[in-house]
Write an enzyme that holds these catalytic residues in place. Structure first.
Site, PDB file in Angstrom:
ATOM      1  N   CYS A 134       0.808  -1.228   0.000  1.00 21.48           N
ATOM      2  CA  CYS A 134       0.000   0.000   0.000  1.00 21.48           C
ATOM      3  C   CYS A 134       0.837   1.272   0.000  1.00 21.48           C
ATOM      4  O   CYS A 134       0.307   2.362  -0.216  1.00 21.48           O
ATOM      5  CB  CYS A 134      -0.935  -0.003   1.211  1.00 21.48           C
ATOM      6  SG  CYS A 134      -2.113  -1.376   1.195  1.00 21.48           S
ATOM      7  N   HIS A 177      -3.245   6.808   3.684  1.00 23.41           N
ATOM      8  CA  HIS A 177      -3.728   5.590   3.033  1.00 23.41           C
ATOM      9  C   HIS A 177      -5.031   5.143   3.670  1.00 23.41           C
ATOM     10  O   HIS A 177      -5.158   5.110   4.894  1.00 23.41           O
ATOM     11  CB  HIS A 177      -2.675   4.491   3.152  1.00 23.41           C
ATOM     12  CG  HIS A 177      -3.200   3.123   2.880  1.00 23.41           C
ATOM     13  ND1 HIS A 177      -3.872   2.808   1.723  1.00 23.41           N
ATOM     14  CD2 HIS A 177      -3.181   1.984   3.628  1.00 23.41           C
ATOM     15  CE1 HIS A 177      -4.237   1.540   1.761  1.00 23.41           C
ATOM     16  NE2 HIS A 177      -3.832   1.017   2.911  1.00 23.41           N
ATOM     17  N   ASN A 195     -10.880  -0.088   1.202  1.00 22.26           N
ATOM     18  CA  ASN A 195      -9.420   0.008   1.146  1.00 22.26           C
ATOM     19  C   ASN A 195      -8.975  -0.366  -0.266  1.00 22.26           C
ATOM     20  O   ASN A 195      -8.986  -1.541  -0.641  1.00 22.26           O
ATOM     21  CB  ASN A 195      -8.805  -0.937   2.184  1.00 22.26           C
ATOM     22  CG  ASN A 195      -7.286  -0.903   2.180  1.00 22.26           C
ATOM     23  OD1 ASN A 195      -6.660  -0.379   1.276  1.00 22.26           O
ATOM     24  ND2 ASN A 195      -6.686  -1.488   3.207  1.00 22.26           N
TER      25      ASN A 195
END
Length: 338
Positions: free
Chosen positions: A118, A245, A275
């Site tokens: 990520c 994030h 996500n």
């Protein structure tokens, strides 16, 4: 933590594009498989729904759609390198980027993948800055694309509710340090001692120790955000917008509180998109710009944390540009990019 050397020649953001799948998956649908209520999922994650790819949509499809949109956003001028940040390549070999570049009509230039989970966008931006600093490229296309929903066990309550699929891309160009869009110093870090806290073994579903990841994420995001802001000469009071994030809304809230950033200055997309892994930061930027929450001149702090463990952060002042929304395999955008 190791901070990579900062480059004297600035890289300037000049284009942003996105590509999202059409399949919306609600908490109600997820909850039925797990025996969980919609409210429980929302309370624990901040997610109400997510968009997911069908089996016929690949990571490359997402990347092509976002890349074409970013090229249009930047004015359609040629780039000299394509970097794809992804944790879900379509195959172990070859990399996804050469295929994406060829489909965009960019065969013959440098094209390769970056794998930092990520945090991959931040790592890819640093590599792109290196291309620009050394004169190897005047413009670089950086694409962040993931379809992590296909790596999760539908019966696992720790991971099944979390992930949506999507891609976003940015174009960086050689520019000046004092112009809007110039990336500030990028601070990166990693700690492989905790690699097994979030892992996808070959041929298996994702495994995550949620509480451990939660604590590591908050600690590292705060730490790296403070370092990136300090390197740019900023304090928390200088931050107009924080984009962390989009892993979990509770993580984002905790990070903002510890940094002293007003909650009204925090940009999020997790409620509608889930996500989206490596794509979450640029997707959030694009949606906020389209919705008026992000405007020219806003000082932005970007921070990411992911498997590895990896983390990173940087700063920029938002430029005057139009974000373009694409779609996987959008024919007209892809043709325009050629």
């Amino acid at each position: 933590m190791t901070r990579l050397a900062q480059f004297a020649v600035p890289a300037v953001l000049c284009g942003v594009g996105t590509a999202l799948p059409d399949l919306a998956v609600s908490n109600e649908e997820i909850g039925k498989h797990l025996g969980l209520s919609e409210g429980w999922i929302t309370q624990r994650t901040g997610i109400s729904s997510r968009l997911r790819c069908g089996t016929n949509t690949s990571t490359a499809d997402l990347a092509v759609g976002a890349g074409a949109a970013a090229l249009e956003s930047s004015g359609g001028r040629p780039v000299e390198a394509v970097i794809v940040a992804t944790a879900t390549p379509d195959r172990l070999m070859p990399a996804t980027a050469p295929t994406v570049a060829a489909r965009l009509g960019l065969a013959g230039i440098a094209a390769f993948d970056v794998a930092a989970a990520c945090t991959g966008l931040l790592y890819a931006l640093q590599v792109a800055k290196g291309f620009i600093c050394t004169g190897s490229a005047q413009r670089v296309l950086v694409i962040a694309a993931d379809r992590l929903s296909h790596t999760t066990d539908p019966s696992d309550p720790a991971t099944a509710p979390l992930f949506g699929d999507g891609a976003a891309a940015v174009v960086l160009r050689r520019g000046r340090a004092d112009e809007p869009g110039a990336l500030g110093p990028i601070v990166l870090g990693a700690d492989g001692q905790h690699a097994d806290a979030l892992v996808i073994p070959h041929g298996q579903f994702m495994r995550m120790r949620g509480k451990e990841i939660f604590q590591h994420a908050i600690t590292r995001l705060v730490e790296v955000s403070e370092q990136a802001a300090s390197a740019a000469g900023w304090s928390s009071r200088d931050v107009d917008r924080l984009v962390s994030h989009q892993a979990n809304a509770r993580i984002t809230t905790a990070v903002a509180q510890r940094l002293g950033v007003d909650r009204h200055h925090v940009l999020e997309s997790i409620q509608e998109l889930g996500n989206t892994s490596v794509a979450s930061i640029p997707l959030t930027l694009a949606r906020a710009a389209a919705g008026g929450e992000l405007r020219e001149g806003h000082r932005i702090l970007l921070a990411a944390f992911g498997a590895g463990l990896t983390w990173g952060a940087t700063t920029l002042v938002w430029p005057n540009l139009e974000c373009v929304a694409g779609h996987p395999n959008t024919p007209d955008l892809v043709e325009a990019a050629r």
